[in-house]
Design a protein around this motif. Structure first.
Motif, PDB file in Angstrom:
ATOM      1  N   ASP A   8       3.732 -11.323  93.306  1.00 11.56           N
ATOM      2  CA  ASP A   8       3.892 -12.771  93.372  1.00 11.56           C
ATOM      3  C   ASP A   8       4.477 -13.318  92.072  1.00 11.56           C
ATOM      4  N   ASP A   9       4.002 -12.808  90.944  1.00 17.38           N
ATOM      5  CA  ASP A   9       4.548 -13.243  89.653  1.00 17.38           C
ATOM      6  C   ASP A   9       6.026 -12.876  89.536  1.00 17.38           C
ATOM      7  N   MET A  10       6.380 -11.681  90.018  1.00 13.06           N
ATOM      8  CA  MET A  10       7.771 -11.248  89.963  1.00 13.06           C
ATOM      9  C   MET A  10       8.671 -12.215  90.717  1.00 13.06           C
ATOM     10  N   VAL A  11       8.274 -12.552  91.939  1.00  8.91           N
ATOM     11  CA  VAL A  11       9.104 -13.432  92.767  1.00  8.91           C
ATOM     12  C   VAL A  11       9.154 -14.841  92.177  1.00  8.91           C
ATOM     13  N   THR A  12       8.034 -15.315  91.672  1.00 10.35           N
ATOM     14  CA  THR A  12       8.012 -16.641  91.054  1.00 10.35           C
ATOM     15  C   THR A  12       8.999 -16.719  89.897  1.00 10.35           C
ATOM     16  N   SER A  13       9.075 -15.641  89.118  1.00  7.48           N
ATOM     17  CA  SER A  13      10.019 -15.639  87.990  1.00  7.48           C
ATOM     18  C   SER A  13      11.467 -15.618  88.487  1.00  7.48           C
ATOM     19  N   LEU A  14      11.709 -14.970  89.633  1.00  9.52           N
ATOM     20  CA  LEU A  14      13.072 -14.924  90.172  1.00  9.52           C
ATOM     21  C   LEU A  14      13.470 -16.248  90.815  1.00  9.52           C
ATOM     22  N   GLU A  15      12.485 -17.028  91.217  1.00  7.49           N
ATOM     23  CA  GLU A  15      12.760 -18.349  91.786  1.00  7.49           C
ATOM     24  C   GLU A  15      12.950 -19.407  90.705  1.00  7.49           C
ATOM     25  N   HIS A  16      12.402 -19.142  89.523  1.00  7.66           N
ATOM     26  CA  HIS A  16      12.435 -20.128  88.439  1.00  7.66           C
ATOM     27  C   HIS A  16      13.864 -20.369  87.969  1.00  7.66           C
ATOM     28  N   ASP A  17      14.094 -21.540  87.413  1.00  8.47           N
ATOM     29  CA  ASP A  17      15.431 -21.928  86.958  1.00  8.47           C
ATOM     30  C   ASP A  17      16.024 -20.961  85.941  1.00  8.47           C
ATOM     31  N   THR A  18      15.186 -20.262  85.190  1.00  9.42           N
ATOM     32  CA  THR A  18      15.705 -19.365  84.161  1.00  9.42           C
ATOM     33  C   THR A  18      16.471 -18.187  84.766  1.00  9.42           C
ATOM     34  N   LYS A  19      16.102 -17.780  85.977  1.00  9.26           N
ATOM     35  CA  LYS A  19      16.817 -16.683  86.659  1.00  9.26           C
ATOM     36  C   LYS A  19      17.518 -17.188  87.910  1.00  9.26           C
ATOM     37  N   ASP A  20      16.825 -17.947  88.716  1.00  8.35           N
ATOM     38  CA  ASP A  20      17.442 -18.670  89.828  1.00  8.35           C
ATOM     39  C   ASP A  20      18.250 -17.747  90.747  1.00  8.35           C
ATOM     40  N   VAL A  21      17.635 -16.652  91.178  1.00  4.41           N
ATOM     41  CA  VAL A  21      18.337 -15.731  92.072  1.00  4.41           C
ATOM     42  C   VAL A  21      17.720 -15.674  93.468  1.00  4.41           C
ATOM     43  N   VAL A  22      16.520 -16.196  93.620  1.00  2.63           N
ATOM     44  CA  VAL A  22      15.887 -16.224  94.936  1.00  2.63           C
ATOM     45  C   VAL A  22      15.796 -17.672  95.404  1.00  2.63           C
ATOM     46  N   HIS A  23      16.490 -17.958  96.514  1.00  2.48           N
ATOM     47  CA  HIS A  23      16.491 -19.306  97.073  1.00  2.48           C
ATOM     48  C   HIS A  23      15.958 -19.333  98.503  1.00  2.48           C
ATOM     49  N   ASP A  24      16.167 -18.258  99.227  1.00  4.63           N
ATOM     50  CA  ASP A  24      15.768 -18.176 100.629  1.00  4.63           C
ATOM     51  C   ASP A  24      14.281 -17.836 100.713  1.00  4.63           C
ATOM     52  N   PRO A  25      13.473 -18.677 101.360  1.00  4.09           N
ATOM     53  CA  PRO A  25      12.036 -18.386 101.477  1.00  4.09           C
ATOM     54  C   PRO A  25      11.757 -17.051 102.164  1.00  4.09           C
ATOM     55  N   ALA A  26      12.615 -16.658 103.099  1.00  2.00           N
ATOM     56  CA  ALA A  26      12.410 -15.385 103.791  1.00  2.00           C
ATOM     57  C   ALA A  26      12.593 -14.211 102.832  1.00  2.00           C
ATOM     58  N   VAL A  27      13.574 -14.311 101.934  1.00  2.00           N
ATOM     59  CA  VAL A  27      13.782 -13.264 100.931  1.00  2.00           C
ATOM     60  C   VAL A  27      12.590 -13.225  99.980  1.00  2.00           C
ATOM     61  N   ALA A  28      12.108 -14.378  99.588  1.00  7.16           N
ATOM     62  CA  ALA A  28      10.938 -14.437  98.709  1.00  7.16           C
ATOM     63  C   ALA A  28       9.736 -13.767  99.365  1.00  7.16           C
ATOM     64  N   ASP A  29       9.517 -14.043 100.646  1.00  6.29           N
ATOM     65  CA  ASP A  29       8.392 -13.430 101.359  1.00  6.29           C
ATOM     66  C   ASP A  29       8.552 -11.914 101.430  1.00  6.29           C
ATOM     67  N   ALA A  30       9.783 -11.458 101.684  1.00  6.88           N
ATOM     68  CA  ALA A  30      10.019 -10.020 101.761  1.00  6.88           C
ATOM     69  C   ALA A  30       9.721  -9.350 100.422  1.00  6.88           C
ATOM     70  N   MET A  31      10.137  -9.977  99.326  1.00  8.39           N
ATOM     71  CA  MET A  31       9.913  -9.384  98.011  1.00  8.39           C
ATOM     72  C   MET A  31       8.439  -9.437  97.616  1.00  8.39           C
ATOM     73  N   ARG A  32       7.725 -10.389  98.168  1.00  9.76           N
ATOM     74  CA  ARG A  32       6.282 -10.439  97.911  1.00  9.76           C
ATOM     75  C   ARG A  32       5.523  -9.416  98.753  1.00  9.76           C
ATOM     76  N   THR A  33       6.192  -8.863  99.758  1.00 13.61           N
ATOM     77  CA  THR A  33       5.541  -7.932 100.672  1.00 13.61           C
ATOM     78  C   THR A  33       5.853  -6.476 100.358  1.00 13.61           C
ATOM     79  N   VAL A  34       7.104  -6.165 100.042  1.00 14.46           N
ATOM     80  CA  VAL A  34       7.512  -4.766  99.842  1.00 14.46           C
ATOM     81  C   VAL A  34       6.850  -4.191  98.588  1.00 14.46           C
ATOM     82  N   PRO A  35       6.159  -3.068  98.713  1.00 13.77           N
ATOM     83  CA  PRO A  35       5.505  -2.447  97.545  1.00 13.77           C
ATOM     84  C   PRO A  35       6.523  -1.717  96.668  1.00 13.77           C
TER      85      PRO A  35
END
Length: 246
Positions: A8-35
């Motif tokens: 969850d921390d990883m995805v949150t950092s990728l959504e943050h303005d400093t990296k801003d690479v995750v915009h699609d909620p479905a992609v965020a959910d997938a990255m929060r799920t895949v081990p």
């Protein structure tokens, strides 16, 4: 060891303005799920969720931010049939399996050792239905074509013709374009979109992969040719030519 919190921390950092690479909620959910830890070295632990690359058998395990950029550019939709060219260890394929269903994800890699590793890690991570085959990436996987989405995880100056032919009508092809300076490009019908600079290894052909066997005959031939080259002399060096008589 529980990894949900660090994912969850990883995805949150990728959504943050400093990296801003995750915009699609479905992609965020997938990255929060895949081990992700299943796809890196056994001793990586929580480091598997840092935004960094790993190395495995001469190939790189993409950093989460890079994998996210690829998947977002591909824009897969539920039910799409997807082909991944250059599957590596399988992390990106696992993300796509979360998005479209594991049975709809097909993947190839030219390195047979990576194919075996990807099959194992995908199965261990819960995505054993992803099909992974050993093939020349430029040839795609025609047996299961057409594909709604094709993702190439290796650079090419132009998209291989076979991959374009295996796209379904309205399909989308994403690949790193260029040699030294590369751009992440998405092609869909006549539309072309640029997703910024990237850096990938080139798309390999048979014999260039890290696992390519060295044929003894080739080594011998190279040695013999080198010896002959050392013995070869130019015409003006040959002592059996009577230059005065010519």
């Amino acid at each position: 060891m529980e990894y949900a919190a660090v994912r969850d921390d990883m995805v949150t950092s990728l959504e943050h303005d400093t990296k801003d690479v995750v915009h699609d909620p479905a992609v965020a959910d997938a990255m929060r799920t895949v081990p992700r830890h299943e796809f890196v070295d056994d001793d990586a632990g929580h480091r598997a969720y840092a935004d960094r690359e790993f190395e495995h058998r001469g190939t790189r395990v993409l950093a989460p931010s890079t994998a996210a950029r690829l998947v977002e550019a591909l824009h897969p939709e539920p039910g799409n049939d997807v082909l991944v060219v250059g599957v590596g260890v399988g992390y990106t394929a696992a993300l796509l399996a979360e998005l479209v269903g594991a049975q709809r994800v097909h993947a190839v890699d030219i390195d047979r050792r990576l194919v075996y590793d990807a099959r194992r890690t995908l199965a261990d991570a819960g995505y054993g239905d992803v099909l992974v085959d050993c093939a020349n990436g430029a040839d795609g996987l025609p047996a299961y074509a057409p594909y709604d989405r094709i993702l190439v995880e290796a650079a090419a100056v132009r998209p291989p013709r076979a991959l374009r032919a295996q796209l379904a009508d309205g399909g989308r092809l994403v690949y790193p374009e260029g040699a030294h300076r590369q751009r992440l490009v998405a092609l869909e019908d006549d539309d072309r979109r640029d997703y910024g600079e990237v850096e990938f290894a080139p798309l390999l052909v048979e014999g260039e992969q890290a696992s390519a066997p060295v044929r003894n005959r080739t080594v011998r031939e190279d040695r013999e040719r080198a010896a002959k080259a050392n013995e070869r002399r130019h015409g003006w060096e040959q002592d059996w030519i009577d230059w005065d008589a010519r």
